[in-house]
Motif scaffolding. Structure first.
Motif, PDB file in Angstrom:
ATOM      1  N   SER A 358      36.780  35.561  41.065  1.00 47.92           N
ATOM      2  CA  SER A 358      37.313  35.825  42.404  1.00 47.92           C
ATOM      3  C   SER A 358      37.651  37.294  42.615  1.00 47.92           C
ATOM      4  CB  SER A 358      38.554  34.976  42.665  1.00 47.92           C
ATOM      5  OG  SER A 358      38.244  33.598  42.647  1.00 47.92           O
ATOM      6  N   SER A 359      38.312  37.910  41.662  1.00 50.03           N
ATOM      7  CA  SER A 359      38.706  39.314  41.819  1.00 50.03           C
ATOM      8  C   SER A 359      37.494  40.222  41.901  1.00 50.03           C
ATOM      9  CB  SER A 359      39.615  39.749  40.659  1.00 50.03           C
ATOM     10  OG  SER A 359      40.892  39.160  40.782  1.00 50.03           O
ATOM     11  N   LEU A 360      36.475  39.944  41.101  1.00 50.08           N
ATOM     12  CA  LEU A 360      35.258  40.764  41.132  1.00 50.08           C
ATOM     13  C   LEU A 360      34.567  40.639  42.486  1.00 50.08           C
ATOM     14  CD1 LEU A 360      33.693  40.099  37.614  1.00 50.08           C
ATOM     15  CD2 LEU A 360      35.206  41.957  38.326  1.00 50.08           C
ATOM     16  N   ILE A 361      34.517  39.422  43.014  1.00 50.61           N
ATOM     17  CA  ILE A 361      33.898  39.217  44.328  1.00 50.61           C
ATOM     18  C   ILE A 361      34.675  39.977  45.391  1.00 50.61           C
ATOM     19  CG2 ILE A 361      33.375  37.503  46.105  1.00 50.61           C
ATOM     20  CD1 ILE A 361      32.986  35.468  43.798  1.00 50.61           C
ATOM     21  N   ASN A 362      36.004  39.831  45.369  1.00 51.51           N
ATOM     22  CA  ASN A 362      36.838  40.474  46.381  1.00 51.51           C
ATOM     23  C   ASN A 362      36.747  41.992  46.332  1.00 51.51           C
ATOM     24  OD1 ASN A 362      38.293  39.139  48.400  1.00 51.51           O
ATOM     25  ND2 ASN A 362      39.596  38.126  46.913  1.00 51.51           N
ATOM     26  N   VAL A 363      36.773  42.567  45.132  1.00 46.46           N
ATOM     27  CA  VAL A 363      36.740  44.027  45.046  1.00 46.46           C
ATOM     28  C   VAL A 363      35.357  44.561  45.419  1.00 46.46           C
ATOM     29  CG1 VAL A 363      36.062  44.321  42.615  1.00 46.46           C
ATOM     30  CG2 VAL A 363      37.633  45.954  43.691  1.00 46.46           C
ATOM     31  N   THR A 364      34.295  43.767  45.191  1.00 47.13           N
ATOM     32  CA  THR A 364      32.959  44.187  45.611  1.00 47.13           C
ATOM     33  C   THR A 364      32.842  44.166  47.129  1.00 47.13           C
ATOM     34  OG1 THR A 364      32.018  43.312  43.549  1.00 47.13           O
ATOM     35  CG2 THR A 364      30.488  43.767  45.351  1.00 47.13           C
ATOM     36  N   LEU A 365      33.399  43.138  47.741  1.00 46.92           N
ATOM     37  CA  LEU A 365      33.335  43.035  49.203  1.00 46.92           C
ATOM     38  C   LEU A 365      34.231  44.058  49.897  1.00 46.92           C
ATOM     39  CD1 LEU A 365      33.449  39.148  49.671  1.00 46.92           C
ATOM     40  CD2 LEU A 365      31.459  40.627  49.996  1.00 46.92           C
ATOM     41  N   HIS A 366      35.450  44.227  49.395  1.00 49.99           N
ATOM     42  CA  HIS A 366      36.476  44.964  50.133  1.00 49.99           C
ATOM     43  C   HIS A 366      36.892  46.286  49.504  1.00 49.99           C
ATOM     44  CE1 HIS A 366      36.649  41.355  52.477  1.00 49.99           C
ATOM     45  NE2 HIS A 366      37.041  40.634  51.451  1.00 49.99           N
ATOM     46  N   GLY A 367      36.369  46.609  48.323  1.00 51.49           N
ATOM     47  CA  GLY A 367      36.713  47.871  47.686  1.00 51.49           C
ATOM     48  C   GLY A 367      38.142  47.888  47.195  1.00 51.49           C
ATOM     49  N   THR A 368      38.620  49.070  46.877  1.00 58.29           N
ATOM     50  CA  THR A 368      39.994  49.219  46.387  1.00 58.29           C
ATOM     51  C   THR A 368      40.818  49.998  47.401  1.00 58.29           C
ATOM     52  OG1 THR A 368      39.318  51.214  45.171  1.00 58.29           O
ATOM     53  CG2 THR A 368      39.346  49.150  43.950  1.00 58.29           C
ATOM     54  N   PRO A 369      42.098  49.633  47.550  1.00 62.99           N
ATOM     55  CA  PRO A 369      42.974  50.406  48.444  1.00 62.99           C
ATOM     56  C   PRO A 369      43.270  51.766  47.845  1.00 62.99           C
ATOM     57  CG  PRO A 369      44.244  48.788  47.225  1.00 62.99           C
ATOM     58  CD  PRO A 369      42.804  48.534  46.883  1.00 62.99           C
ATOM     59  N   ASP A 370      43.769  52.671  48.675  1.00 63.87           N
ATOM     60  CA  ASP A 370      44.119  54.004  48.192  1.00 63.87           C
ATOM     61  C   ASP A 370      45.245  53.894  47.165  1.00 63.87           C
ATOM     62  OD1 ASP A 370      42.272  55.194  49.846  1.00 63.87           O
ATOM     63  OD2 ASP A 370      43.692  55.513  51.477  1.00 63.87           O
ATOM     64  N   LEU A 371      45.034  54.488  46.011  1.00 68.03           N
ATOM     65  CA  LEU A 371      46.049  54.516  44.970  1.00 68.03           C
ATOM     66  C   LEU A 371      46.476  55.961  44.779  1.00 68.03           C
ATOM     67  CD1 LEU A 371      47.650  52.967  42.798  1.00 68.03           C
ATOM     68  CD2 LEU A 371      45.761  53.405  41.223  1.00 68.03           C
ATOM     69  N   VAL A 372      47.752  56.238  45.083  1.00 67.74           N
ATOM     70  CA  VAL A 372      48.275  57.601  44.992  1.00 67.74           C
ATOM     71  C   VAL A 372      49.240  57.659  43.816  1.00 67.74           C
ATOM     72  CG1 VAL A 372      49.493  59.448  46.188  1.00 67.74           C
ATOM     73  CG2 VAL A 372      48.015  57.887  47.475  1.00 67.74           C
ATOM     74  N   ILE A 373      48.904  58.454  42.819  1.00 68.00           N
ATOM     75  CA  ILE A 373      49.731  58.590  41.624  1.00 68.00           C
ATOM     76  C   ILE A 373      50.391  59.966  41.635  1.00 68.00           C
ATOM     77  CG2 ILE A 373      49.776  58.596  39.110  1.00 68.00           C
ATOM     78  CD1 ILE A 373      49.149  55.856  40.297  1.00 68.00           C
ATOM     79  N   ARG A 374      51.712  59.961  41.720  1.00 64.30           N
ATOM     80  CA  ARG A 374      52.490  61.201  41.760  1.00 64.30           C
ATOM     81  C   ARG A 374      51.947  62.166  42.808  1.00 64.30           C
ATOM     82  NH1 ARG A 374      52.358  59.276  36.766  1.00 64.30           N
ATOM     83  NH2 ARG A 374      50.483  60.382  36.116  1.00 64.30           N
ATOM     84  N   GLY A 375      51.635  61.605  43.985  1.00 65.29           N
ATOM     85  CA  GLY A 375      51.206  62.407  45.118  1.00 65.29           C
ATOM     86  C   GLY A 375      49.729  62.744  45.155  1.00 65.29           C
ATOM     87  N   ILE A 376      48.971  62.335  44.156  1.00 65.50           N
ATOM     88  CA  ILE A 376      47.543  62.672  44.103  1.00 65.50           C
ATOM     89  C   ILE A 376      46.724  61.402  44.261  1.00 65.50           C
ATOM     90  CG2 ILE A 376      45.706  63.700  42.713  1.00 65.50           C
ATOM     91  CD1 ILE A 376      47.856  65.298  41.240  1.00 65.50           C
ATOM     92  N   PRO A 377      45.862  61.308  45.303  1.00 64.61           N
ATOM     93  CA  PRO A 377      45.035  60.116  45.484  1.00 64.61           C
ATOM     94  C   PRO A 377      44.013  59.982  44.365  1.00 64.61           C
ATOM     95  CG  PRO A 377      45.135  61.439  47.496  1.00 64.61           C
ATOM     96  CD  PRO A 377      45.702  62.278  46.396  1.00 64.61           C
ATOM     97  N   ALA A 378      43.726  58.743  43.991  1.00 64.56           N
ATOM     98  CA  ALA A 378      42.675  58.488  43.007  1.00 64.56           C
ATOM     99  C   ALA A 378      41.360  59.046  43.541  1.00 64.56           C
ATOM    100  CB  ALA A 378      42.558  57.002  42.739  1.00 64.56           C
ATOM    101  N   PRO A 379      40.601  59.792  42.728  1.00 60.71           N
ATOM    102  CA  PRO A 379      39.437  60.522  43.248  1.00 60.71           C
ATOM    103  C   PRO A 379      38.209  59.667  43.546  1.00 60.71           C
ATOM    104  CG  PRO A 379      39.665  60.891  40.894  1.00 60.71           C
ATOM    105  CD  PRO A 379      40.871  60.104  41.319  1.00 60.71           C
TER     106      PRO A 379
END
Length: 423
Positions: A358-379
Motif C-alpha cells: 500500500s505505501s509503495l502504491i501511494n508514494v508512487t501515485l502521490h509522491g512525497t510531501p515537502d520535508l524541511v530539516i532544520r530549515g532546508i528542504p529535502a533536495p
C-alpha cells in the motif's frame, strides 16, 4: 515631615524590591515550564492532528477517516468558548489519559489517549502550562463528525474504555537502564508510535501497548498507508539498522536503509527532528531491544543484482523493467541502491520487502510531501506519477522493483492500485 516621607518612600521601595524577587523567580519558573511543555508537545506531534491544512496551529478541523466515518480534530487552543481555555489541570489530565472531555463526553480513540495514559504528572503539568500560556487562542468552533446516527453515539466508548484502556502511568522496568526506560516512556507514551505501527483488533484497539505483546510495533495498515514494522525483524523491520541508523532517521528523515514518506514525513517534520540527541538515542536503544515479530516469511535479505542487471539490459520484453528504466533509474540507479541518504535505496528497503504494498502504491501515485530539516528542504522529493502512469503501469513497475536485487516480495496487482487511487 519630608524626612518621614523620604523614609517611607525608601521603606516602600525596599519592600517592593524584596517582593519583586520572588515574583520574578515565579515568572521565570513559569516560562521554563511553558518551554518544557512546548518541547513535550513536539514529542507528541500535537500540531499534526490538531491543525487543518492552511488553518491556525492547534485550532483543529483536520479530517480523519475511521471505520465508522470521518471525524474532525478539535480546537485545543486556550480559547474559552471553542477551545480548552476553560479546562482545569484535572480536566486536561482526564482528557489526556482517559479520553473524556470537560463536559463529560467521550473522545474517539483516534485521539491516542491509550498511549497518553502513560504520561507522568510532571509532563502533563508542563503540557497544560504550554497550551494555556504558550499557544495563541483561536476562536474556531469544532466541527461535528460525519458519522451517522446511531453509530455517532458516544456512550459505547465508555464500554470501549472499560475493556481496552489501561490507566497506569509508565513505571520504569527494573533491570533496564535509564536510557532504555526513557526510550520506552517516549515510544509508548507521548510518541504514541503504536497508534500507527501496531495492528488493531476488531474493536479498533491496539493489539499491544508495550513490548510485552507480540503485535507491538509489528507494522499496520492505516488510512491507505502501511506503517513499518519497528521490531528487530531482519527484512521488514529494524534488524539490519543500528541504533545510530534509527536516531539518524528520526533526526534527518533518511539513512542508508530508507527515506521517510507519507505520514512519517509529517512526524519527522513536526516532531522528531526537534528532539534532543539524548531522547533520540533513548528511543533508538529501546527499539533495538524489541525482538523480531511479523515479517514477510522470506529468508534474511542479501543483495544480489545479477538477474536485475540482465532485465535492465534487455527491457523490451519486460514492461516493469522498461518503466523502471524510463522513470526510476535516474534516481534509484540500475543497482537499486540510490544515493543514500539523498535518494532512497530500493534494494533491501524494508518498505519494498513488506508484503503489503500500500505505501509503495501511494508514494508512487502521490509522491512525497515537502520535508524541511532544520530549515532546508529535502533536495530530491519523490514526484507524483498519478497523472502519468496507469494502474497497470504502477503495478508492473512496482512488481519489477519488488522482484529485483533479490527483494523477493509479492507482485502488485492493477486492482490494488485502482483501489488506492480511488480512495
Amino acid at each position: 515631615m519630608n524626612k518621614l516621607k523620604s523614609t517611607g518612600a525608601l521603606l516602600g521601595t525596599a519592600l517592593l524590591a524584596f517582593g519583586a524577587a520572588p515574583a520574578q523567580a515565579a515568572t521565570a519558573v513559569d516560562q521554563a515550564l511553558v518551554a518544557r511543555g512546548e518541547y513535550l508537545a513536539r514529542l507528541g506531534d500535537c500540531v499534526a492532528c490538531h491543525s487543518a491544512p492552511g488553518g491556525k496551529p492547534f485550532a483543529g478541523g483536520l479530517p480523519m477517516t475511521t471505520p465508522l466515518g470521518r471525524i474532525y480534530t478539535t480546537n485545543i487552543t486556550p480559547d474559552p468558548a471553542t477551545g480548552i481555555g476553560g479546562y482545569t489541570q484535572a480536566a486536561f489530565n482526564r482528557a489526556m489519559r482517559e479520553g473524556v472531555a470537560k463536559d463529560g463526553h467521550n473522545l474517539y480513540p483516534a485521539m491516542p489517549y491509550p498511549s497518553y495514559a502513560k504520561v507522568n504528572d510532571a509532563d502533563l503539568t508542563a503540557l497544560y502550562a504550554y497550551f494555556m500560556h504558550g499557544v495563541p487562542a483561536v476562536r474556531q468552533a469544532n466541527r461535528a463528525s460525519d458519522i451517522r446516527w446511531p453509530m455517532n453515539m458516544r456512550w459505547p466508548l465508555k464500554l470501549w474504555n472499560l475493556v481496552f484502556l489501561e490507566k497506569a502511568v509508565y513505571k520504569e522496568k527494573p533491570g533496564q537502564g535509564a536510557a532504555w526506560n526513557r526510550g520506552a516512556y517516549l515510544v509508548q507514551g507521548l510518541g504514541h508510535c503504536g497508534s500507527c505501527h501496531t495492528p488493531r483488533g476488531v474493536g479498533f484497539q491496539e493489539k499491544a501497548l508495550d513490548e510485552g505483546g507480540k503485535a507491538f510495533l509489528a507494522g499496520a495498515l492505516l488510512d491507505g498507508w502501511y506503517a513499518s514494522n519497528l521490531t528487530g525483524e531482519h527484512n521488514v523491520g529494524l534488524g539490519r539498522w543500528s541504533a545510530a541508523d534509527i536516531a539518524g532517521f528520526l533526526k534527518d528523515g533518511a539513512n542508508r536503509h530508507a527515506t521517510a514518506f507519507g505520514p512519517m514525513s509529517e512526524v519527522i517534520h513536526n516532531s522528531t527532528q526537534a528532539m534532543t540527541d539524548g531522547d533520540l538515542a533513548a528511543m533508538a536503544a529501546y527499539l533495538k531491544s524489541l525482538p523480531a515479530q511479523g515479517g514477510n516469511g522470506a529468508p534474511p535479505y542479501a543483495y544480489d543484482a545479477r538477474t536485475t542487471t540482465v532485465a535492465l539490459q534487455r527491457p523490451a520484453g519486460n514492461a516493469g523493467a522498461r518503466l523502471y528504466a524510463t522513470y526510476c533509474m535516474q534516481c534509484h540507479g540500475a543497482d537499486g541502491r540510490g544515493v543514500a541518504p539523498l535518494l532512497a535505496p530500493l534494494a533491501g528497503n524494508p518498505n519494498v520487502l513488506e508484503r503489503d504494498a500500500s505505501s509503495l502504491i501511494n508514494v508512487t501515485l502521490h509522491g512525497t510531501p515537502d520535508l524541511v530539516i532544520r530549515g532546508i528542504p529535502a533536495p530530491y522529493p519523490m514526484p507524483k506519477y498519478a497523472a502519468i502512469l496507469s494502474d497497470r503501469d504502477v503495478a508492473e513497475v512496482l512488481t519489477f522493483i519488488r522482484a529485483s536485487w533479490n527483494n523477493s516480495a509479492p507482485a502488485v496487482s492493477p486492482d490494488a492500485v485502482e483501489k488506492l487511487r480511488r480512495e
